[in-house]
Design a protein around this motif. Structure first.
Motif, PDB file in Angstrom:
ATOM      1  N   ASP A  61       1.116  -1.149  -0.067  1.00 38.78           N
ATOM      2  CA  ASP A  61      -0.011   0.027   0.162  1.00 38.78           C
ATOM      3  C   ASP A  61       0.803   1.058   0.123  1.00 38.78           C
ATOM      4  N   SER A  62       0.417   2.611   0.143  1.00 38.72           N
ATOM      5  CA  SER A  62       1.105   3.661   0.231  1.00 38.72           C
ATOM      6  C   SER A  62       2.030   3.976   1.218  1.00 38.72           C
ATOM      7  N   LYS A  63       2.047   2.907   2.459  1.00 39.21           N
ATOM      8  CA  LYS A  63       2.908   3.238   3.627  1.00 39.21           C
ATOM      9  C   LYS A  63       3.732   1.986   3.859  1.00 39.21           C
ATOM     10  N   GLU A  64       3.459   0.814   3.121  1.00 37.97           N
ATOM     11  CA  GLU A  64       4.380  -0.467   3.501  1.00 37.97           C
ATOM     12  C   GLU A  64       4.169  -1.490   2.771  1.00 37.97           C
ATOM     13  N   SER A  65       5.133  -2.334   2.527  1.00 41.48           N
ATOM     14  CA  SER A  65       5.083  -3.599   1.646  1.00 41.48           C
ATOM     15  C   SER A  65       5.339  -4.662   2.670  1.00 41.48           C
ATOM     16  N   LEU A  66       4.420  -5.761   2.804  1.00 42.99           N
ATOM     17  CA  LEU A  66       4.307  -6.848   3.619  1.00 42.99           C
ATOM     18  C   LEU A  66       4.329  -7.958   2.722  1.00 42.99           C
ATOM     19  N   CYS A  67       5.280  -8.982   3.128  1.00 41.00           N
ATOM     20  CA  CYS A  67       5.500 -10.401   2.744  1.00 41.00           C
ATOM     21  C   CYS A  67       4.734 -11.307   3.480  1.00 41.00           C
ATOM     22  N   ILE A  68       3.713 -11.890   3.216  1.00 44.82           N
ATOM     23  CA  ILE A  68       2.715 -12.566   4.087  1.00 44.82           C
ATOM     24  C   ILE A  68       3.127 -13.936   3.615  1.00 44.82           C
ATOM     25  N   VAL A  69       3.595 -14.498   2.748  1.00 47.77           N
ATOM     26  CA  VAL A  69       3.743 -15.679   2.514  1.00 47.77           C
ATOM     27  C   VAL A  69       5.268 -15.916   1.892  1.00 47.77           C
ATOM     28  N   PRO A  70       6.379 -16.684   2.487  1.00 48.42           N
ATOM     29  CA  PRO A  70       7.693 -16.796   2.000  1.00 48.42           C
ATOM     30  C   PRO A  70       7.510 -17.071   0.711  1.00 48.42           C
ATOM     31  N   LEU A  71       8.513 -16.362  -0.018  1.00 48.28           N
ATOM     32  CA  LEU A  71       8.812 -16.462  -1.434  1.00 48.28           C
ATOM     33  C   LEU A  71       9.133 -17.624  -2.134  1.00 48.28           C
ATOM     34  N   ASN A  72       9.557 -18.569  -1.299  1.00 51.28           N
ATOM     35  CA  ASN A  72       9.895 -19.810  -2.078  1.00 51.28           C
ATOM     36  C   ASN A  72       8.761 -20.703  -1.664  1.00 51.28           C
ATOM     37  N   GLU A  73       7.641 -20.233  -1.321  1.00 53.54           N
ATOM     38  CA  GLU A  73       6.306 -21.109  -1.217  1.00 53.54           C
ATOM     39  C   GLU A  73       5.207 -20.747  -2.297  1.00 53.54           C
ATOM     40  N   THR A 117      -7.940   4.174  -7.165  1.00 49.90           N
ATOM     41  CA  THR A 117      -6.663   4.488  -7.997  1.00 49.90           C
ATOM     42  C   THR A 117      -5.594   3.472  -6.909  1.00 49.90           C
ATOM     43  N   ILE A 118      -4.349   3.447  -7.855  1.00 52.78           N
ATOM     44  CA  ILE A 118      -3.187   3.179  -7.211  1.00 52.78           C
ATOM     45  C   ILE A 118      -2.260   4.309  -7.077  1.00 52.78           C
ATOM     46  N   ALA A 119      -2.170   4.583  -5.701  1.00 48.51           N
ATOM     47  CA  ALA A 119      -1.454   5.611  -5.225  1.00 48.51           C
ATOM     48  C   ALA A 119      -0.176   5.676  -5.925  1.00 48.51           C
ATOM     49  N   ALA A 120       0.383   7.013  -5.977  1.00 44.36           N
ATOM     50  CA  ALA A 120       1.646   7.311  -6.263  1.00 44.36           C
ATOM     51  C   ALA A 120       2.922   6.468  -5.573  1.00 44.36           C
ATOM     52  N   ALA A 121       2.427   6.466  -4.128  1.00 42.44           N
ATOM     53  CA  ALA A 121       3.447   5.870  -3.229  1.00 42.44           C
ATOM     54  C   ALA A 121       3.327   4.571  -3.333  1.00 42.44           C
ATOM     55  N   THR A 122       2.227   4.055  -3.733  1.00 47.29           N
ATOM     56  CA  THR A 122       2.056   2.478  -3.631  1.00 47.29           C
ATOM     57  C   THR A 122       2.801   1.936  -5.100  1.00 47.29           C
ATOM     58  N   PHE A 123       2.566   2.972  -6.229  1.00 48.93           N
ATOM     59  CA  PHE A 123       3.368   2.456  -7.331  1.00 48.93           C
ATOM     60  C   PHE A 123       4.815   2.388  -7.202  1.00 48.93           C
ATOM     61  N   ASN A 124       5.504   3.529  -6.597  1.00 49.61           N
ATOM     62  CA  ASN A 124       6.867   3.652  -6.179  1.00 49.61           C
ATOM     63  C   ASN A 124       7.389   2.351  -5.532  1.00 49.61           C
ATOM     64  N   GLN A 125       6.610   2.155  -4.483  1.00 41.75           N
ATOM     65  CA  GLN A 125       6.806   0.915  -3.725  1.00 41.75           C
ATOM     66  C   GLN A 125       7.046  -0.441  -4.311  1.00 41.75           C
ATOM     67  N   ALA A 126       5.858  -0.350  -5.218  1.00 41.69           N
ATOM     68  CA  ALA A 126       5.996  -1.688  -5.996  1.00 41.69           C
ATOM     69  C   ALA A 126       7.225  -1.754  -6.899  1.00 41.69           C
ATOM     70  N   VAL A 127       7.633  -0.614  -7.453  1.00 38.81           N
ATOM     71  CA  VAL A 127       8.674  -0.576  -8.301  1.00 38.81           C
ATOM     72  C   VAL A 127       9.974  -0.977  -7.709  1.00 38.81           C
ATOM     73  N   GLU A 128      10.305  -0.433  -6.367  1.00 37.98           N
ATOM     74  CA  GLU A 128      11.156  -0.771  -5.639  1.00 37.98           C
ATOM     75  C   GLU A 128      11.592  -2.402  -5.290  1.00 37.98           C
TER      76      GLU A 128
END
Length: 261
Positions: A61-73, A117-128
């Motif tokens: 979201d516009s404030k944080e990025s959460l990994c809720i399932v391990p990436l190797n699963e 809409t997809i907030a600019a901050a969400t877009f930018n975090q998704a890019v990162e």
């Protein structure tokens, strides 16, 4: 990586616990759940997701990025049961991702604002986050897919309706990876259909803006307010109506009802 691990408990619906093999791609989604945060979705899927086989590895979201399932699963994010779209196997992605894209990809869900809409901050975090994943798994922008590209689902809807936004995202990731952007997001031409005149009635309390943008709202209008509109334009992933007073408000039919004159 600007990514916090807050893994949900293993359960058969949203975190089956099965290990994935190689990572061949990253699939971008949007939540289609206006106003719900990354943590809202973490809690929802942590409670079994309503008994549906669904989910994603990462919610942003516009404030944080959460990994809720391990990436190797494995995550059930790519709708592998939709094997055919228009009689054809997937949309050109099957040869790269295999018969079941859930087994070879990481799923990222972008949260949307209350106005859809997809907030600019969400877009930018998704890019990162996406760029960091590309570096980790030795991927490039050719290995990025919209959910639409895999199954034909209208997801992320703002990037399906305006593909130049998808191009802009890939170019931003490419820039983070130190490469040249090989495509240019073209400006969408305004059509006669977008020159609208009529009234709208708000279906919820909504923000309005003193210009065609989504950040820094000028004020709010109450549910049930009737406004005269003179135009409809595309702004940062979604449409807005221009009112007779010169302010702008979402054109989403989920939040306003339009009546033509």
């Amino acid at each position: 990586m600007a990514l916090k691990n807050e893994h949900i408990t293993v359960n058969k619906y949203t975190r089956p616990g099965a290990k994935r093999g190689s990572t061949k791609g990253i699939i971008l989604h949007y939540t289609a759940n206006p106003g719900a945060s990354a943590d809202n979705h973490r809690r929802y899927f942590g409670n079994g997701g309503g008994g549906r086989y669904a989910g994603a590895h990462i919610f942003i979201d516009s404030k944080e990025s959460l990994c809720i399932v391990p990436l190797n699963e494995v995550c059930y994010h790519a709708n592998d049961n939709q094997r055919y779209v228009g009689g054809k196997s997937y949309r050109g992605a099957s040869s790269a991702l295999g018969a079941n894209a859930n087994l070879s990809t990481i799923g990222i869900e972008m949260c949307i604002e209350k106005d859809g809409t997809i907030a600019a901050a969400t877009f930018n975090q998704a890019v990162e986050v996406t760029a960091d994943l590309c570096k980790t798994y030795k991927l490039d922008t050719d290995d990025l897919y919209r959910h639409y590209d895999v199954t034909g689902k209208n997801c992320p809807a703002p990037w399906v309706s305006k593909s130049s936004e998808w191009t802009r995202f890939k170019n931003a990731v490419k820039a983070k990876l130190g490469g040249k952007t090989v495509t240019t997001a073209s400006k969408e031409k305004e059509t006669a259909a977008d020159k609208v005149k009529g009234t709208i009635k708000t279906l919820d309390k909504l923000n309005y803006y003193d210009g065609p943008r989504w950040n820094k709202a000028t004020g709010t209008v109450a549910k049930g307010t009737v406004l005269t509109v003179t135009d409809r334009i595309y702004v940062g992933g979604a449409y807005q109506y221009k009112t007779v007073s010169g302010t702008y408000i979402t054109a989403s039919s989920e939040f306003v009802k339009f009546t033509a004159k």
